[in-house]
Design an enzyme around this catalytic site. Structure first.
Site, short mmCIF file in Angstrom:
data_model
loop_
_atom_site.label_atom_id
_atom_site.label_comp_id
_atom_site.label_asym_id
_atom_site.label_seq_id
_atom_site.Cartn_x
_atom_site.Cartn_y
_atom_site.Cartn_z
N ASP A 1 -34.37 -44.18 0.06
CA ASP A 1 -34.11 -45.19 -0.90
C ASP A 1 -34.29 -45.09 -1.76
OD1 ASP A 1 -31.83 -48.04 -1.09
OD2 ASP A 1 -34.29 -48.25 -2.00
N GLU B 1 -31.24 -40.73 -0.51
CA GLU B 1 -29.71 -41.21 -1.63
C GLU B 1 -30.34 -41.13 -3.60
OE1 GLU B 1 -28.20 -45.70 -2.95
OE2 GLU B 1 -30.29 -45.39 -3.16
N HIS C 1 -23.09 -49.43 2.38
CA HIS C 1 -23.12 -50.90 2.91
C HIS C 1 -23.94 -50.79 0.62
CE1 HIS C 1 -27.04 -49.02 1.77
NE2 HIS C 1 -27.54 -49.66 1.46
N ASP C 2 -22.76 -49.93 0.66
CA ASP C 2 -23.00 -50.37 -0.73
C ASP C 2 -22.34 -50.61 -1.75
OD1 ASP C 2 -26.14 -51.36 -1.31
OD2 ASP C 2 -26.25 -49.03 -1.97
O1 TEU Z 1 -29.37 -48.93 -3.53
C1 TEU Z 1 -29.83 -48.42 -4.79
C2 TEU Z 1 -28.85 -47.91 -5.71
O2 TEU Z 1 -28.95 -46.96 -6.62
C3 TEU Z 1 -27.78 -48.94 -5.93
O3 TEU Z 1 -28.01 -49.83 -6.47
C4 TEU Z 1 -26.49 -48.68 -6.43
O4 TEU Z 1 -26.43 -48.13 -8.00
C5 TEU Z 1 -25.00 -49.19 -6.69
O5 TEU Z 1 -25.20 -49.87 -5.40
C6 TEU Z 1 -23.82 -47.95 -7.26
O6 TEU Z 1 -22.87 -48.83 -6.54
C7 TEU Z 1 -29.66 -48.54 -3.12
C8 TEU Z 1 -29.57 -48.99 -1.96
O7 TEU Z 1 -28.73 -48.69 -1.14
C9 TEU Z 1 -29.57 -50.88 -1.76
O8 TEU Z 1 -28.20 -51.62 -0.93
C10 TEU Z 1 -30.52 -51.58 -2.61
O9 TEU Z 1 -30.09 -52.75 -2.96
C11 TEU Z 1 -31.21 -50.91 -3.71
O10 TEU Z 1 -31.64 -49.42 -3.31
C12 TEU Z 1 -32.88 -51.47 -3.88
O11 TEU Z 1 -33.87 -50.75 -2.39
#
Ligand code: TEU
Ligand code: CA
Length: 570
Positions: free
Chosen positions: A199, A256, A328-329
């Site tokens: 992550d 990621e 999921h994002d």
């Molecule tokens: O996401 C990291 C992240 O960079 C995201 O916030 C991204 O900028 C955004 O979703 C773009 O649409 C990761 C995880 O996947 C996310 O679910 C978490 O909220 C985040 O890290 C914090 O751990």
């Protein structure tokens, strides 16, 4: 390139909270996942990524971990997790977990100790800094809004959080902290975990001088990724992490990574890279707004097509990226990448085909295989996601009306992908017998697993054919290692087409994203059709059964939303 065990695998992301609830509390759980392993096996899945299942206060849905060695009660027990590992192994499947080590939860013991004594041992596990003239140490804005710095009550100190204030950033400069993390990673790998999805990992390197950046919004702050992009040295941490953990276990890791510095891809995913692979988000970035979701542009088909081609070209010499249409994002791919007229079962199959047959490791996100779509949101109160609430406020502050802000969130909310998995047309989509933690998408009566099981032409059964083609003895090699070459990329059409080729084979994947039929003149004579999502209007000069050879064929007609995978002569 050195061949690795994971090169020819297909992965599936489970968002545990929304996958399947086995005990009626409205929250998906490990027992639910175990009961669907056969379903995933039949879908051709080899690797399962679980979004975080560690103990957490769930401020950010488990991406705020309060104990790295414990399973969240909501999801089950460590015994159930061990059972999941062994049941997966029986089926020749691998489990990977989320590894969230840029930050932990403010409820984590380390942070609790640090708050008690910021100058003590645990204080150095985090970034505590004095304010400057009664202000935050610098003007960085966190990913979820507001300053990256949170004041520590009764002190002149602030602590750094790039995400929510309940997610304090861990101080990777501290060798003791790094040792703790390596110990934990190895503990899970020794248990039998196959690896991790890692992550937000690019954020672990900070510019320790914490300079101000030019403000980029009305709040006078600057996006914290600007620091990430400007600082060198993350590679030293990543290399040590790999050497001390993943490498010792031949683990599969998928990172990621946003905001990587240019020219570093080889360091990240080359033969001896920090990670096995990383996600290709280049297509997703096309619809990121400059200031937020409210000014996000829609996807332009030609730009999207070109972006994928460029991305495939840039990675070809380095290694493999992991291809997704959603996670999921992100909103659902069907709702994001397909024009309105294509948001149909045919369109879902077409998008899936184009994505899964690219060079790289395909990741299917839960529900993608049945063509799940963005949900319908009637009020901001229906959302749960912390990011969505922030984006809603950003839109209002920028002068949008309530309705406009809601519309932006409806299109972009992370909750679009987090609605419960649609298993059947029964109440709550068969996800739970209780009250689901997040509203079920009302379209579950039309889009659900049970109905699609019994329909040979369903998106689900098509995905099964798609994964089995990718993994078939005859074509596995070319789909795994074959080159990518764009085809028919003409400004006048909305055709997304490419070849996958090696010395023995040339496969054409051609999809018509347009609303009108197109006719393509084949550059290489067709040998046989391997897969198609429609049964009509296939070939101009030959419409024989797909298993027959078709040496004479030279033209291909594609209806709107039609995709065809065919082997051509070399
Ligand atoms: O996401 C990291 C992240 O960079 C995201 O916030 C991204 O900028 C955004 O979703 C773009 O649409 C990761 C995880 O996947 C996310 O679910 C978490 O909220 C985040 O890290 C914090 O751990
Ligand atoms: Ca449950």
């Amino acid at each position: 390139m050195i061949k690795k065990w994971w090169h020819d695998k297909i992965a599936y992301q489970i968002y545990p909270k929304s996958f399947l609830d086995s005990n009626g509390d409205g929250i998906g759980d490990l027992a639910g996942i175990i009961s669907r392993l056969d379903y995933l096996k039949a879908l051709g899945i080899d690797i399962i990524w679980l979004s975080p299942i560690y103990k957490s206060p769930f401020v950010d849905q488990g991406y705020d971990i309060s104990d790295y060695y414990a399973i969240a009660e909501e999801f089950g027990t460590m015994e159930e997790f061990d059972l999941l590992l062994s049941e997966a192994k029986k089926r020749d499947m691998h489990i990977i977990m989320d590894l969230v080590i840029n930050h932990c939860s403010s409820q984590h013991e380390w942070f609790q100790q640090a708050l008690k004594n910021p100058y003590g041992e645990y204080g150095d596990y985090f970034y505590f800094r004095k304010g400057v003239n009664g202000h935050e140490p610098n003007n960085l804005r966190s990913y979820f809004g507001g300053s990256c710095w949170e004041p520590v009550p009764d002190t002149d100190l602030y602590y750094l959080h790039m995400f929510a204030r309940e997610q304090p950033d861990l101080n990777w400069e501290n060798p003791k902290l790094r040792e703790e993390l390596y110990k934990m990673v190895n503990w899970w790998l020794e248990k039998g975990l196959a690896g991790f999805r890692i992550d937000a990992i690019i954020n672990i390197k900070k510019d320790l001088s914490f300079p101000d950046f030019p403000a980029d919004g009305p709040d006078g702050l600057a996006a914290c990724w600007k620091m990430v992009e400007s600082v060198d040295g993350v590679g030293d941490f990543l290399d040590e992490l790999k050497e001390r953990t993943f490498k010792c276990h031949d683990a599969f890791t998928v990172a990621e990574v946003f905001n990587m510095q240019e020219g570093e891809l080889g360091n990240f995913i080359g033969d001896d890279g920090y990670f096995s692979t990383m996600f290709d988000f280049s297509a997703h970035c096309l619809s990121f707004g400059e200031h937020g979701w409210y000014d996000a542009p829609p996807i332009d088909f030609r730009q999207w097509r070109q972006t994928i081609a460029e991305s495939q070209a840039s990675v070809a010499q380095c290694g493999f990226e992991a291809n997704i249409i959603e996670n999921h994002d992100e909103p659902r791919g069907v709702s994001r990448f397909l024009p309105d007229y294509a948001q149909t079962p045919a369109g879902a199959k077409m998008l899936g085909t184009v994505s899964l047959l690219l060079r790289g490791i395909p990741f299917i996100y839960q529900g993608q295989e049945i063509g799940m779509q963005n949900s319908v949101w009637n009020s901001i109160d229906e959302f749960n996601d912390i990011n969505t609430i922030d984006q809603y406020n950003i839109a209002l502050q920028a002068g949008m009306s309530d309705a406009q802000a809601l519309a932006a969130c409806s299109l972009h909310s992370r909750d679009n992908a987090r609605t419960p998995m649609q298993w059947s047309s029964e109440e709550n989509a068969g996800f739970t017998t209780g009250q689901p933690w997040l509203k079920v998408n009302p379209n579950y009566t039309e889009i659900n697993v049970a109905d699609q099981e019994s329909d040979v032409d369903s998106v689900l059964n098509y995905y099964r054919r798609l994964t089995s083609l990718r993994k078939s003895a005859d074509y596995k090699e070319v789909f795994t290692y074959g080159d990518f070459e764009p085809a028919f990329a003409d400004d006048d059409n909305m055709v997304m087409a490419y070849y996958r080729t090696n010395k023995e084979k040339r496969i054409l994947i051609a999809a018509n994203f347009g609303s009108e039929p197109v006719e393509l003149v084949l550059e290489y004579p067709a040998k046989r059709v391997l897969l198609r999502n429609m049964h009509s209007g296939l070939l101009l000069s030959d419409s024989r059964d797909s298993t027959e050879s078709m040496d004479s064929t030279s033209g291909l007609k594609l209806d709107s939303c039609e995709v065809c995978v065919m082997e051509c002569q070399i």
